[in-house]
Design an enzyme around this catalytic site. Structure first.
Site, mmCIF file in Angstrom:
data_model
loop_
_atom_site.group_PDB
_atom_site.id
_atom_site.type_symbol
_atom_site.label_atom_id
_atom_site.label_comp_id
_atom_site.label_asym_id
_atom_site.label_seq_id
_atom_site.Cartn_x
_atom_site.Cartn_y
_atom_site.Cartn_z
ATOM 1 N N MET A 343 -2.947 -8.296 29.075
ATOM 2 C CA MET A 343 -2.574 -6.977 28.555
ATOM 3 C C MET A 343 -1.575 -6.266 29.454
ATOM 4 O O MET A 343 -0.616 -5.663 28.982
ATOM 5 C CB MET A 343 -3.829 -6.113 28.352
ATOM 6 C CG MET A 343 -4.780 -6.640 27.313
ATOM 7 S SD MET A 343 -3.996 -6.963 25.722
ATOM 8 C CE MET A 343 -3.665 -5.304 25.151
ATOM 9 N N VAL A 420 -10.029 -5.778 34.849
ATOM 10 C CA VAL A 420 -11.226 -6.368 34.258
ATOM 11 C C VAL A 420 -12.103 -5.304 33.553
ATOM 12 O O VAL A 420 -12.184 -4.154 33.995
ATOM 13 C CB VAL A 420 -12.009 -7.116 35.375
ATOM 14 C CG1 VAL A 420 -12.369 -6.167 36.500
ATOM 15 C CG2 VAL A 420 -13.224 -7.824 34.861
ATOM 16 N N GLU A 421 -12.748 -5.724 32.458
ATOM 17 C CA GLU A 421 -13.520 -4.787 31.611
ATOM 18 C C GLU A 421 -14.892 -4.486 32.234
ATOM 19 O O GLU A 421 -15.936 -4.861 31.689
ATOM 20 C CB GLU A 421 -13.638 -5.399 30.197
ATOM 21 C CG GLU A 421 -14.334 -4.553 29.154
ATOM 22 C CD GLU A 421 -13.498 -3.393 28.642
ATOM 23 O OE1 GLU A 421 -12.510 -3.023 29.284
ATOM 24 O OE2 GLU A 421 -13.879 -2.848 27.588
ATOM 25 N N LYS A 426 -13.518 -0.371 37.439
ATOM 26 C CA LYS A 426 -12.484 0.581 37.017
ATOM 27 C C LYS A 426 -12.680 1.907 37.771
ATOM 28 O O LYS A 426 -11.729 2.478 38.309
ATOM 29 C CB LYS A 426 -12.547 0.806 35.500
ATOM 30 C CG LYS A 426 -12.031 -0.395 34.679
ATOM 31 C CD LYS A 426 -12.061 -0.089 33.187
ATOM 32 C CE LYS A 426 -11.871 -1.270 32.259
ATOM 33 N NZ LYS A 426 -10.549 -1.834 32.123
ATOM 34 N N SER A 448 -11.144 -1.807 26.175
ATOM 35 C CA SER A 448 -11.301 -2.019 24.737
ATOM 36 C C SER A 448 -12.629 -1.491 24.214
ATOM 37 O O SER A 448 -12.770 -1.323 23.006
ATOM 38 C CB SER A 448 -11.129 -3.493 24.374
ATOM 39 O OG SER A 448 -11.556 -4.329 25.383
ATOM 40 N N HIS A 469 -5.166 2.438 24.354
ATOM 41 C CA HIS A 469 -5.620 1.091 24.004
ATOM 42 C C HIS A 469 -4.571 0.352 23.186
ATOM 43 O O HIS A 469 -4.361 0.652 22.007
ATOM 44 C CB HIS A 469 -6.942 1.214 23.236
ATOM 45 C CG HIS A 469 -7.562 -0.094 22.896
ATOM 46 N ND1 HIS A 469 -8.393 -0.270 21.824
ATOM 47 C CD2 HIS A 469 -7.472 -1.313 23.477
ATOM 48 C CE1 HIS A 469 -8.779 -1.524 21.757
ATOM 49 N NE2 HIS A 469 -8.233 -2.185 22.741
ATOM 50 N N ASN A 472 -3.580 -6.817 21.271
ATOM 51 C CA ASN A 472 -3.091 -8.112 21.725
ATOM 52 C C ASN A 472 -2.571 -8.950 20.549
ATOM 53 O O ASN A 472 -3.295 -9.100 19.575
ATOM 54 C CB ASN A 472 -4.297 -8.817 22.400
ATOM 55 C CG ASN A 472 -3.924 -10.111 23.072
ATOM 56 O OD1 ASN A 472 -2.749 -10.435 23.222
ATOM 57 N ND2 ASN A 472 -4.934 -10.869 23.454
ATOM 58 N N GLU A 481 -4.305 2.983 20.271
ATOM 59 C CA GLU A 481 -5.297 4.050 20.097
ATOM 60 C C GLU A 481 -5.204 4.975 21.312
ATOM 61 O O GLU A 481 -5.318 4.506 22.450
ATOM 62 C CB GLU A 481 -6.713 3.464 20.034
ATOM 63 C CG GLU A 481 -7.026 2.730 18.747
ATOM 64 C CD GLU A 481 -8.432 2.120 18.739
ATOM 65 O OE1 GLU A 481 -8.962 1.888 17.652
ATOM 66 O OE2 GLU A 481 -8.993 1.850 19.825
ATOM 67 N N ASN A 519 -12.045 -1.708 17.276
ATOM 68 C CA ASN A 519 -13.035 -2.696 17.713
ATOM 69 C C ASN A 519 -14.414 -2.415 17.131
ATOM 70 O O ASN A 519 -15.210 -3.327 16.916
ATOM 71 C CB ASN A 519 -13.101 -2.768 19.240
ATOM 72 C CG ASN A 519 -11.913 -3.542 19.786
ATOM 73 O OD1 ASN A 519 -11.250 -4.276 19.056
ATOM 74 N ND2 ASN A 519 -11.624 -3.374 21.062
HETATM 75 P P1 NAI Z 1 -7.077 -10.367 32.263
HETATM 76 O O1 NAI Z 1 -8.277 -11.007 32.827
HETATM 77 O O2 NAI Z 1 -6.056 -11.201 31.604
HETATM 78 O O3 NAI Z 1 -6.323 -9.521 33.415
HETATM 79 C C1 NAI Z 1 -6.962 -8.638 34.259
HETATM 80 C C2 NAI Z 1 -6.196 -8.614 35.590
HETATM 81 O O4 NAI Z 1 -6.709 -7.548 36.376
HETATM 82 C C3 NAI Z 1 -6.340 -9.883 36.408
HETATM 83 O O5 NAI Z 1 -5.078 -10.380 36.757
HETATM 84 C C4 NAI Z 1 -7.111 -9.434 37.656
HETATM 85 O O6 NAI Z 1 -6.702 -10.128 38.826
HETATM 86 C C5 NAI Z 1 -6.768 -7.974 37.739
HETATM 87 N N1 NAI Z 1 -7.762 -7.177 38.409
HETATM 88 C C6 NAI Z 1 -9.107 -7.245 38.309
HETATM 89 N N2 NAI Z 1 -9.660 -6.296 39.071
HETATM 90 C C7 NAI Z 1 -8.657 -5.610 39.662
HETATM 91 C C8 NAI Z 1 -8.597 -4.504 40.548
HETATM 92 N N3 NAI Z 1 -9.699 -3.919 40.994
HETATM 93 N N4 NAI Z 1 -7.400 -4.039 40.919
HETATM 94 C C9 NAI Z 1 -6.266 -4.628 40.495
HETATM 95 N N5 NAI Z 1 -6.276 -5.688 39.655
HETATM 96 C C10 NAI Z 1 -7.453 -6.164 39.247
HETATM 97 O O7 NAI Z 1 -7.617 -9.230 31.289
HETATM 98 P P2 NAI Z 1 -6.923 -8.565 29.998
HETATM 99 O O8 NAI Z 1 -7.288 -9.339 28.808
HETATM 100 O O9 NAI Z 1 -5.523 -8.285 30.309
HETATM 101 O O10 NAI Z 1 -7.741 -7.193 29.904
HETATM 102 C C11 NAI Z 1 -7.472 -6.092 30.730
HETATM 103 C C12 NAI Z 1 -8.078 -4.844 30.089
HETATM 104 O O11 NAI Z 1 -7.537 -4.665 28.791
HETATM 105 C C13 NAI Z 1 -9.575 -4.895 29.901
HETATM 106 O O12 NAI Z 1 -10.108 -3.613 30.085
HETATM 107 C C14 NAI Z 1 -9.735 -5.348 28.449
HETATM 108 O O13 NAI Z 1 -10.953 -4.957 27.875
HETATM 109 C C15 NAI Z 1 -8.571 -4.621 27.816
HETATM 110 N N6 NAI Z 1 -8.074 -5.191 26.568
HETATM 111 C C16 NAI Z 1 -8.013 -6.548 26.376
HETATM 112 C C17 NAI Z 1 -7.535 -7.067 25.182
HETATM 113 C C18 NAI Z 1 -7.443 -8.545 24.963
HETATM 114 O O14 NAI Z 1 -7.261 -8.974 23.806
HETATM 115 N N7 NAI Z 1 -7.536 -9.364 25.991
HETATM 116 C C19 NAI Z 1 -7.072 -6.181 24.089
HETATM 117 C C20 NAI Z 1 -7.103 -4.778 24.430
HETATM 118 C C21 NAI Z 1 -7.624 -4.322 25.612
#
Ligand code: NAI
Length: 729
Positions: A343, A420-421, A426, A448, A469, A472, A481, A519
């Site tokens: 994202m 991370v979710e 966060k 999300s 929000h 993807n 959103e 969602n």
């Molecule tokens: P992802 O796992 O691809 O990327 C998350 C990144 O955050 C990783 O590179 C990780 O190293 C980094 N990270 C983790 N903790 C950290 C911290 N404390 N400080 C800095 N970097 C940190 O995850 P993705 O899919 O990109 O999701 C990110 C957010 O977006 C989540 O909250 C998720 O729920 C939300 N989201 C995801 C969607 C999807 O389809 N994957 C759609 C809409 C929202």
């Protein structure tokens, strides 16, 4: 004669008349009934003149020539009888036909957007000159509204550009630019916008000498010269392509193809008649109504500032200058994106593409490096080159910076968290960043599912915190959103709405709550798919039912795309929030435990271990399903569809009851723009209105034993009692 307000006549030279269109008070010219009457009145007078060598038609509005017919007038006459639709088409065809029956040469001088009826007007002229501006887009997009050109487009375009080009433009509905128009002979010349009128006059002078325009007039009344073999080949390839693209859900492109092919062998008058009759069959059809609704949903969204969604919102004229400024999007000068995953990459790329300086960071240096690489790959991709474009690397590269420095990250006017979710992770990040941020800067989360108010618990300035929000893949999905936590300020909401629009997105403001809007509706649908599997329905049958309904992919494949681990997290949040109706399926947990996470791990509900990484049935799934299954299902395809869609529909009524979305239209827009809910159904609640609340209650009856997720809600029962619709509000 109506008041002449849109079209003015002038004489740039003694024998050249110029009709200039400039609709007062509107951003674009549209062909309303009164504008057509004005054109007719001008032609009445001009046709009688014997002193004219030519007529030029031009727009007085920079960036648009004519954006098309007046769709609100269309929408108001959807119920007129077929004979009236034929008459409306015949009147328009005849009016534009007069443009190539005048005793002088007629030229459309086109700069900017030219669509639908606007394009058909230019096709009535003897010649077209186009500008080379990026804004010039000429098209016949009627099929995108479930229609076909009805003012002569299907008969006149092929007689100008050839049948093959006409089939492509009309059945595909895509626009072309000035250069492409010149290449296919739609335009006689392509010139800078400032040279448009002089070029049109030069053309008239040249045509006066050559007289070719008169030969063309005769030729364009006749059948098209094309051999039967060519015609047969064109028909077969085009219909095959259309069927593959529309999967039988959109009748207009095939209907238009039939008219184009059928009209080719006729003289133009007979072809025009055929067009009008075929158009009448499409006008007011269910798909036409649905697509018009989607158009109006998008149009309404474009005009919204976000404040309409806020209970007791100040009127726009009363809000402070600073809110007005931010509504213009001026407050966001720089953006930081934290989390360089799926994202974060998409969000950062969207900013860079709009020339917003963007700082990217990630806790993992390797993830950051990969993120930067992927973002540059995305923003420098050139469709025409089918690869990276060096100019774009130079243009966009300097706008992106990678950093691990917290002060630098916190310095932006907007900080978007996409890590991370997990609420605790966060919140701990916010604890470090917030004290370093500028007093007017906004912090936003791309979460999300986690309620914004929960994430804001430890913040000093929760009024400057909101959910933002994205969906993807960010590049493709228009929805954002904007989630209002309990303490989020109006100014923050308005700023984020304006900012999302600046990114080219369509934001809707939603209230806080588990899963927010989209969602929350998606989860019951996906969950049901997992439950159906345990009732013995095959994965293929489940996904086929959803795709037959019109969804872009089935729910099980969607699980695989989202990632089963991510979906499990989201599912748990929803189960905790709504234990009465969200059933926690053990199957998902077992698949995650076995490392079947979906596409990213090579297998989930389907296998992706093939060359094209496409979903394929996976026999190994059976060993996870069998121990939990209750036998072989006897459900029909229709019942499977009901089982998937009805829980989503009921949840949508609860979302309205909980005031998560402003109204039924926002629910529909959210699903269409966020998950690709089929536009030909007009939206989930629009579709429900076509069935009627009473019929839906009947459809729910057989499923009552399955539990609360199929029990009619108060809203649905009320609508059925009152004979009302969701869209009546
Ligand atoms: P992802 O796992 O691809 O990327 C998350 C990144 O955050 C990783 O590179 C990780 O190293 C980094 N990270 C983790 N903790 C950290 C911290 N404390 N400080 C800095 N970097 C940190 O995850 P993705 O899919 O990109 O999701 C990110 C957010 O977006 C989540 O909250 C998720 O729920 C939300 N989201 C995801 C969607 C999807 O389809 N994957 C759609 C809409 C929202």
């Amino acid at each position: 004669m109506p008041l002449s307000r849109t079209i003015t006549l002038s004489m740039p030279q003694p024998d050249i008349a110029l009709l200039s269109l400039d609709m007062p008070g509107k951003g674009a010219n549209v062909l309303s009934r009164s504008v057509l009457d004005e054109l007719a009145a001008h032609l009445d007078a001009l046709e009688k003149r014997t002193d004219l060598a030519g007529l030029v038609i031009i727009s007085g509005k920079p960036g648009t020539f004519i954006a098309g017919a007046d769709l609100r007038e269309f929408a108001a006459s959807l119920d007129v009888p077929n004979s009236e639709v034929v008459a409306i088409c015949r009147r328009g065809q005849a009016l534009f036909g007069r443009l190539s029956a005048c005793p002088f040469i007629t030229v459309a001088a086109i700069d900017g957007i030219t669509l639908g009826g606007g394009t058909e007007l230019t096709l009535g002229c003897d010649r077209r000159i186009v500008s080379d501006s990026d804004k010039t887009q000429i098209g016949l997009p009627e099929v995108k509204l479930g229609l076909m050109p009805g003012w002569g487009g299907t008969a006149r375009l092929p007689r100008i550009v050839g049948l093959g080009n006409a089939v492509e433009m009309i059945t595909g509905g895509e626009s072309i630019d000035g250069h492409a128009a010149r290449l296919m002979n739609l335009a006689s010349d392509v010139v800078p916008p400032s040279d448009l009128l002089p070029a049109a006059i030069r053309l008239i002078r040249a045509e006066q000498q050559s007289g070719v325009w008169q030969e063309d007039r005769v030729r364009r009344t006749q059948p098209i010269t094309i051999s039967d073999t060519e015609l047969g080949f064109l028909g077969a390839t085009a219909s095959g392509y259309i069927q593959q693209q529309t999967r039988g859900h959109y009748p207009a492109p095939l209907a238009a193809l039939e008219v184009l092919l059928g009209g080719a062998g006729l003289d133009v008058e007979a072809a025009l008649k055929m067009e009008a009759e075929a158009m009448a069959d499409l006008f007011g059809s269910p798909v036409n109504r649905s697509l018009l609704n989607v158009f109006f949903l998008g149009d309404r969204n474009k005009k919204e500032t976000g404040l309409q969604s806020i209970p007791h919102a100040p009127r726009e004229e009363d809000i402070t200058r600073s809110v007005m400024d931010t509504m213009g999007g001026r407050a966001i000068e720089t953006v930081s994106v934290i989390g360089a995953g799926i994202m974060g990459q998409g969000i950062a790329a969207a900013n860079v593409r709009r020339h917003i300086p963007t700082a990217l960071s990630d806790a993992q240096p390797e993830a950051l490096r990969r993120g930067v690489e992927k973002i540059l790959e995305e923003v420098s991709y050139n469709k025409k080159l089918k690869g990276p474009d060096a100019h774009r690397v130079v243009e966009f590269g300097p706008l992106l910076s990678a950093t691990a420095n917290e002060t630098e990250i916190a310095a932006s006017s907007l900080v978007i968290e996409a890590i991370v979710e997990r609420a605790d992770v966060k919140q701990s990040l916010y604890g470090k960043l917030e004290p370093l941020m500028r007093p007017e800067a906004i912090l936003a989360s791309n979460t999300s599912t986690i309620p914004i108010t929960t994430l804001a618990e430890k913040l000093k300035h929760p009024q400057r915190f909101a959910g933002l929000h994205f969906f993807n893949p960010v590049r493709k999905m228009p929805l954002v959103e904007v989630i209002r936590g309990k303490q989020t300020s109006d100014e923050t909401v308005a700023t984020l709405v304006a900012y999302a629009k600046r990114l080219g997105k369509s934001p809707i403001v939603v209230a806080d709550g588990p899963g927010f809007l989209v969602n929350r509706l998606l989860l019951p649908y996906m969950n049901e798919a997992a439950l159906l599997l345990l009732e013995g329905v095959s994965p293929k049958a489940i996904d086929r039912a959803a795709k037959n309904f019109g969804l872009p992919m089935g729910p099980l494949e969607l699980f695989d795309v989202v990632g089963l681990d991510t979906a499990q997290h989201a599912g748990r949040t929803m189960h905790e929030a709504f234990p009465d109706r969200v059933v926690d399926s053990p199957l998902i947990a077992n698949l995650v435990a076995a490392g079947r996470l979906g596409q990213k791990s090579g297998a989930g509900f389907f296998s992706y271990r093939n060359k094209r990484k496409r979903a394929e049935p996976d026999p190994a799934l059976e060993q996870f399903v069998r121990p939990l299954t209750s036998g072989k299902s006897q459900l029909t395809d229709e019942q499977i569809t009901d089982r998937l869609i009805l829980p989503m529909l009921l949840e949508a009524t609860r979302v309205l009851e909980d005031k998560i979305a402003k109204d039924a239209r926002d629910v529909d827009l959210g699903l269409i723009y966020g998950i690709g809910f089929p536009p030909f159904r007009g939206g989930l609640l629009f579709w429900a209105d076509t069935l009627g609340a009473a019929a839906i209650l009947k459809r729910l009856e057989p499923y009552q034993a399955l539990g609360a997720r199929y029990h009619p809600t108060a809203t649905l029962k009320q609508l059925a009692r009152d004979g009302k619709k969701f869209y009546d509000e």
